[in-house]
Design a protein around this motif. Structure first.
Motif, PDB file in Angstrom:
ATOM      1  N   ALA A 100       0.825  -1.212   0.000  1.00 34.38           N
ATOM      2  CA  ALA A 100       0.000   0.000   0.000  1.00 34.38           C
ATOM      3  C   ALA A 100       0.858   1.260   0.000  1.00 34.38           C
ATOM      4  O   ALA A 100       0.475   2.283  -0.588  1.00 34.38           O
ATOM      5  N   ARG A 119       1.777   1.992  -3.533  1.00 33.84           N
ATOM      6  CA  ARG A 119       0.620   2.499  -4.257  1.00 33.84           C
ATOM      7  C   ARG A 119       0.397   3.987  -3.963  1.00 33.84           C
ATOM      8  O   ARG A 119       0.244   4.806  -4.883  1.00 33.84           O
ATOM      9  N   GLU A 120       0.380   4.333  -2.672  1.00 37.91           N
ATOM     10  CA  GLU A 120       0.175   5.725  -2.294  1.00 37.91           C
ATOM     11  C   GLU A 120       1.325   6.606  -2.761  1.00 37.91           C
ATOM     12  O   GLU A 120       1.114   7.773  -3.128  1.00 37.91           O
ATOM     13  N   TYR A 142       0.696   7.447  -6.393  1.00 38.67           N
ATOM     14  CA  TYR A 142      -0.336   8.491  -6.507  1.00 38.67           C
ATOM     15  C   TYR A 142       0.208   9.854  -6.074  1.00 38.67           C
ATOM     16  O   TYR A 142      -0.125  10.888  -6.666  1.00 38.67           O
ATOM     17  N   ALA A 143       1.040   9.861  -5.026  1.00 43.97           N
ATOM     18  CA  ALA A 143       1.597  11.133  -4.549  1.00 43.97           C
ATOM     19  C   ALA A 143       2.517  11.776  -5.569  1.00 43.97           C
ATOM     20  O   ALA A 143       2.657  13.006  -5.612  1.00 43.97           O
ATOM     21  N   ARG A 172      -4.261   6.018 -12.278  1.00 45.16           N
ATOM     22  CA  ARG A 172      -4.516   4.652 -11.804  1.00 45.16           C
ATOM     23  C   ARG A 172      -3.787   3.640 -12.684  1.00 45.16           C
ATOM     24  O   ARG A 172      -3.200   2.686 -12.184  1.00 45.16           O
TER      25      ARG A 172
END
Length: 404
Positions: free
Chosen positions: A283, A286-287, A290-291, A296
């Motif tokens: 996770a 993943r974050e 995105y940051a 996606r």
């Protein structure tokens, strides 16, 4: 005045010597009074005067003669019993659990070895007669000692290859949609539907492919043969691409149709494996993607797919093993031929499993031995595929902890 004159008249050197001796005597008297007898006054520290064995460990004097590295003193090795930490004592529950796991692994290996030994013993008579020509002969006439698996093994590999080509993109896309795109409320329903597809019997897939799918695939087979017939794999003997009223029977009961049906059978298994691996992608990474501004799809391409490479390979090989051994669906769809048939769109194919199902009922004693030899070849092929997949998955990153 007279008494102080001689004192003032002394030389400066005599006066300094007397002062030095006086101060030295006073310091020696003071040090002798403060320090115990026999100790060096310059080494006074808190704890002096206390026996060495009663002092704290960090204040005890060291015995330099027994330190490691000194001449005559042996330096202990890192793996010596004195420096090794003793393992914690296991409880009775841990020992029972360990024994159960060991016994389970041994039983699985023993069963697999027993199956291989059984096939080898039953196939020994046929293999002793045919020798290595068993792998190069396409005919199947065991009663006259002319038989081999060249044709059926080629058909098995082609059907499995077609199945993997169709099932892997479908399984990867479905797994990614469930794990990263679908709403949380919809995921449980989709997972249940995929798992139910894996529980459908093979004969149902075979009947569905024979009576429904085949008539809808003939048009696709004809289009591929028309535009890509110059590739030997897509060549169809007897096809008439320019004739709109030409018979379409040359495209039925082909490797292509059987491969599509098998692909739909193995896709749920592959999807389940891949979905579980994709869901375990870290996770934090993943974050982090995105940051950094990733979309996606960018996050999936940079994080999920590299992390799930082992799951993709493992699921693919698991489906390939299932496709190699599929029997009923292939037996219902194909038209068995005992020639090497490399044209996947053309009528006629065969596989090892369908060969055994076709001739098992009317086989003689020697013919049964020949069928066991074919089963042994399929068994070894499946083991090779699974062991290759295991070695590849073991070197992948799937299952590693996040470094974020």
């Amino acid at each position: 005045m007279a008494a102080t004159a001689p004192e003032s008249g002394r030389p400066d050197s005599d006066r300094s010597n007397s002062d030095t001796s006086a101060s030295g005597s006073s310091e020696s008297d003071r040090s002798g009074f403060d320090s115990p007898e026999g100790e060096n006054p310059e080494s006074n520290r808190p704890g002096d005067g206390i026996p060495a064995d009663e002092r704290p460990a960090d204040e005890r004097p060291r015995d330099e003669s027994s330190e490691p590295g000194r001449p005559g003193v042996e330096t202990p090795k890192s793996d010596s019993p004195a420096l090794r930490r003793k393992p914690a004592a296991r409880g009775i529950g841990d020992r029972i659990f360990r024994y159960q796991l060991t016994a389970s692994g041994v039983v699985v290996l023993a069963i697999m070895a027993a199956v291989g030994l059984f096939l080898l013993l039953r196939a020994f008579q046929a293999l002793h007669v045919t020798g290595l020509s068993f792998l190069t002969t396409a005919q199947w006439q065991p009663d006259v000692h002319r038989f081999g698996i060249a044709a059926v093994l080629t058909g098995t590999l082609l059907i499995a290859a077609v199945a993997v080509v169709f099932s892997v993109p479908l399984a990867v896309g479905t797994a990614l949609f469930i794990s990263d795109v679908a709403p949380r409320k919809l995921r449980h329903t989709l997972v249940t539907m995929v798992d139910l597809m894996a529980a459908v019997p093979s004969v149902v897939y075979g009947l569905w492919g024979l009576f429904f799918l085949q008539q809808h695939v003939i048009g696709l087979s004809r289009w591929i043969s028309t535009w890509f017939g110059w590739i030997p794999l897509f060549t169809v003997d007897g096809a008439q691409p320019g004739e709109p009223l030409a018979s379409e029977s040359v495209y039925t009961a082909s490797t292509f149709v059987a491969g599509i049906v098998v692909a739909l059978m193995v896709a749920p298994i592959q999807c389940s494996v891949m979905r579980e691996v994709f869901a375990q992608a870290p996770a934090g990474e993943r974050e982090g993607a995105y940051a950094l501004g990733a979309t996606r799809w960018g996050m999936i391409r940079a994080v999920v797919l590299p992390y799930g490479k082992g799951g993709i390979i493992g699921g693919t090989m698991l489906g390939l093993g299932r496709a190699l051994g599929e029997t009923i669906a292939v037996y219902l769809i194909i038209s068995p031929v005992f020639v090497i048939q490399p044209h996947i769109l053309q009528t006629g194919s065969n596989s090892v499993s369908s060969l055994i199902a076709l001739h098992y009922g009317d086989a003689s004693t020697f013919g049964m031995s020949a069928l066991m030899a074919a089963g042994l070849a399929l068994f070894l092929l499946t083991l090779a595929v699974n062991f290759t997949a295991s070695s590849v998955v073991a070197r992948s990153r799937s299952g590693a902890q996040s470094e974020a």
